[in-house]
Scaffold this active site. Structure first.
Site, mmCIF file in Angstrom:
data_model
loop_
_atom_site.group_PDB
_atom_site.id
_atom_site.type_symbol
_atom_site.label_atom_id
_atom_site.label_comp_id
_atom_site.label_asym_id
_atom_site.label_seq_id
_atom_site.Cartn_x
_atom_site.Cartn_y
_atom_site.Cartn_z
ATOM 1 N N GLY A 231 4.805 1.732 10.462
ATOM 2 C CA GLY A 231 5.867 0.892 11.030
ATOM 3 C C GLY A 231 5.494 0.153 12.294
ATOM 4 N N GLU A 269 0.781 7.326 9.671
ATOM 5 C CA GLU A 269 0.309 6.663 8.436
ATOM 6 C C GLU A 269 0.372 5.169 8.688
ATOM 7 O OE1 GLU A 269 3.339 7.733 5.677
ATOM 8 O OE2 GLU A 269 2.686 9.788 5.509
ATOM 9 N N GLY A 271 -0.375 1.331 8.287
ATOM 10 C CA GLY A 271 -0.756 0.343 7.282
ATOM 11 C C GLY A 271 -0.975 -1.015 7.920
ATOM 12 N N ARG A 272 0.132 -1.721 8.162
ATOM 13 C CA ARG A 272 0.066 -3.103 8.663
ATOM 14 C C ARG A 272 -0.801 -3.228 9.911
ATOM 15 N NH1 ARG A 272 3.874 -6.821 7.647
ATOM 16 N NH2 ARG A 272 5.313 -5.178 7.053
ATOM 17 N N CYS A 347 5.690 -25.167 -7.695
ATOM 18 C CA CYS A 347 6.786 -26.110 -7.912
ATOM 19 C C CYS A 347 8.115 -25.503 -7.482
ATOM 20 C CB CYS A 347 6.828 -26.490 -9.380
ATOM 21 S SG CYS A 347 5.270 -27.150 -9.952
ATOM 22 N N TYR A 376 -0.412 -6.498 3.539
ATOM 23 C CA TYR A 376 0.720 -7.013 2.758
ATOM 24 C C TYR A 376 0.551 -8.522 2.503
ATOM 25 C CZ TYR A 376 2.461 -2.499 4.308
ATOM 26 O OH TYR A 376 2.581 -1.149 4.569
HETATM 27 C C1 PLP Z 1 5.811 6.267 3.426
HETATM 28 C C2 PLP Z 1 5.119 5.159 4.100
HETATM 29 N N1 PLP Z 1 4.193 5.443 5.045
HETATM 30 C C3 PLP Z 1 3.529 4.465 5.704
HETATM 31 C C4 PLP Z 1 3.778 3.143 5.433
HETATM 32 C C5 PLP Z 1 2.989 2.099 6.180
HETATM 33 O O1 PLP Z 1 3.825 1.381 6.993
HETATM 34 P P1 PLP Z 1 3.236 0.206 7.916
HETATM 35 O O2 PLP Z 1 2.450 -0.675 7.055
HETATM 36 O O3 PLP Z 1 4.472 -0.407 8.440
HETATM 37 O O4 PLP Z 1 2.413 0.866 8.980
HETATM 38 C C6 PLP Z 1 4.749 2.798 4.479
HETATM 39 C C7 PLP Z 1 5.060 1.392 4.206
HETATM 40 O O5 PLP Z 1 5.921 1.031 3.465
HETATM 41 C C8 PLP Z 1 5.428 3.835 3.793
HETATM 42 O O6 PLP Z 1 6.347 3.567 2.854
#
Ligand code: PLP
Length: 404
Positions: A231, A269, A271-272, A347, A376
């Site tokens: 997040g 965890e 991601g982004r 289009c 993403y």
């Molecule tokens: C369970 C869980 N963990 C971690 C993430 C990664 O989140 P972020 O990309 O916002 O760091 C997500 C993203 O949807 C998620 O669903």
């Protein structure tokens, strides 16, 4: 602070000798390595850094991150397979809608924890574990009663399909404790997406720790893992004012000291925030024109390759790589010191990556570089709408350009 190493894109463009208009995702693996190392090294010891594979599952990125992260968060059998092929590090399997065969394979593979998102999932997991004669280490995913963030995408603190309502969590613990095949290893609180507010994030983490400790105490559980999810945001609207990661890390160190007498392993965890900065989507301007008094640029590419700005109705951060060559024997369309809307080749009027942003100059044949596109980006986009060719996927390490 994330800094973008622009040389990966420039290395690719210098070496590109295709005659077709440029269209590529370019990943800077050196940048990713340095960034991930910084994240890992800045965290206090009670934290474990997992990479949320859904942000970008490209094998080259996973291989770069593998020696650095403590584990991987996976959300499908496809992600489990990708990680399993290149790592023995722990995997945490989360997400709603797990299929029986996914849970069985997760038990048989190198998956260390499975999130439980509902009572029915708990029942199914216990049933499958009983049949397989194995014990499953689980994290109970909680949907908190309290709103924890102003982020515009929230999974917790509001009604969503994610996790177990905090009001029901005690009933679910009671039930889980009766299943011999289930071992509660901790609690999972992933709650938001693209949060830019460090203080709000720290308040959320503290709340998660307090809740987990209360349940642990009440049930005399060991359950050391408190998973705060991901997040952490990218400030797509103003890249000069990024999320202050180091302040987050300092706040987490203060929590490590505050809860020194408790046995806690805090899972992140990410991601982004892990992969956004290492990737750029690079696309050539095919046309520049004026309609109803507004300027438009049309790209070889668009939202079918980079869906995020259309989904969030925002302008994606970009820079312009000027190209001086012009091979047609007639005038080159372009604009000077004007606002422009940058659209794609689809289009539909929804195929827009930049809305009314100022540019000094933009001409057909110039190349737009959309930065912070490493998370993403490609995998969340609707690739085959209109059946245009896919962009090249380009990985640059030590100035060596590798196309796949
Ligand atoms: C369970 C869980 N963990 C971690 C993430 C990664 O989140 P972020 O990309 O916002 O760091 C997500 C993203 O949807 C998620 O669903």
């Amino acid at each position: 602070m994330i800094t973008i190493n622009k040389s990966a894109v420039e290395s690719y463009l210098e070496q590109n000798n295709e005659s077709d208009p440029v269209c590529a995702y370019v990943y800077d693996l050196d940048h990713l390595k340095d960034h991930a190392q910084h994240l890992k090294e800045s965290l206090p010891n009670f934290c474990e850094l997992y990479y949320a594979v859904k942000a970008n599952p490209a094998v080259q990125l996973l291989e770069t991150l593998e020696p650095i992260v403590d584990g991987f968060e996976v959300a499908s059998i496809g992600e489990i397979n990708k990680v399993d092929e290149l790592s023995e590090k722990p995997m945490l399997f989360g997400g709603p809608g797990k299929k029986d065969h996914e849970m069985i394979e997760a038990m048989q593979r190198n998956v260390d924890y499975i999130n439980v998102e509902s009572v029915h999932e708990l029942n199914r997991m216990a049933y499958l574990a009983d049949q397989a004669q194995v014990k499953i280490p689980i994290l109970l995913r909680v949907n908190l009663s309290t709103n924890v963030s102003d982020s515009h995408i929230r999974m917790s603190g509001v009604p969503t399909q994610f996790g177990i309502d905090e009001r029901d969590i005690r009933d679910v613990i009671d039930k889980a404790l009766k299943y011999e095949q289930i071992e509660i290893k901790g609690f999972h609180f992933h709650a938001m997406s693209n949060n830019l507010d460090v203080d709000a994030h720290l308040r959320f983490v503290e709340m998660a720790i307090e809740k987990a400790l209360t349940w642990r105490k009440h049930y005399d559980l060991e359950a050391p893992i408190i998973d705060i999810g991901g997040g952490i945001g990218i400030n797509y609207w103003d890249t000069s004012d990024p999320f202050d990661w180091d302040a987050l890390a300092e706040g987490l160190s203060a929590f490590e000291a505050k809860y020194i007498d408790e046995t806690i392993t805090l899972f992140l965890e990410i991601g982004r925030y892990m992969t956004a900065g290492c990737g750029s989507y690079v696309s050539e301007v095919l046309d520049v024109k004026t309609n109803h008094g507004e300027h438009f640029a049309v790209l070889r590419g668009g939202s079918h390759h980079l869906r995020l700005p259309a989904a969030w109705k925002m302008s994606h951060p970009f820079r312009i790589h000027s190209v001086e060559d012009w091979h047609y024997p007639f005038e080159r369309p372009g604009i000077l010191n004007s606002e422009v809307t940058v659209a794609g080749e689809l289009c539909t009027p929804n195929d827009v990556l930049v809305r009314k942003e100022f540019v000094d100059q933009l001409r057909a044949g110039d190349i737009m570089v959309f930065e912070y596109a490493g998370a993403y980006g490609w995998t969340i986009s609707h690739h085959d709408f209109l059946s245009h060719p896919h962009p090249e996927q380009v990985f640059v390490a030590n100035n060596v350009v590798h196309k796949v």
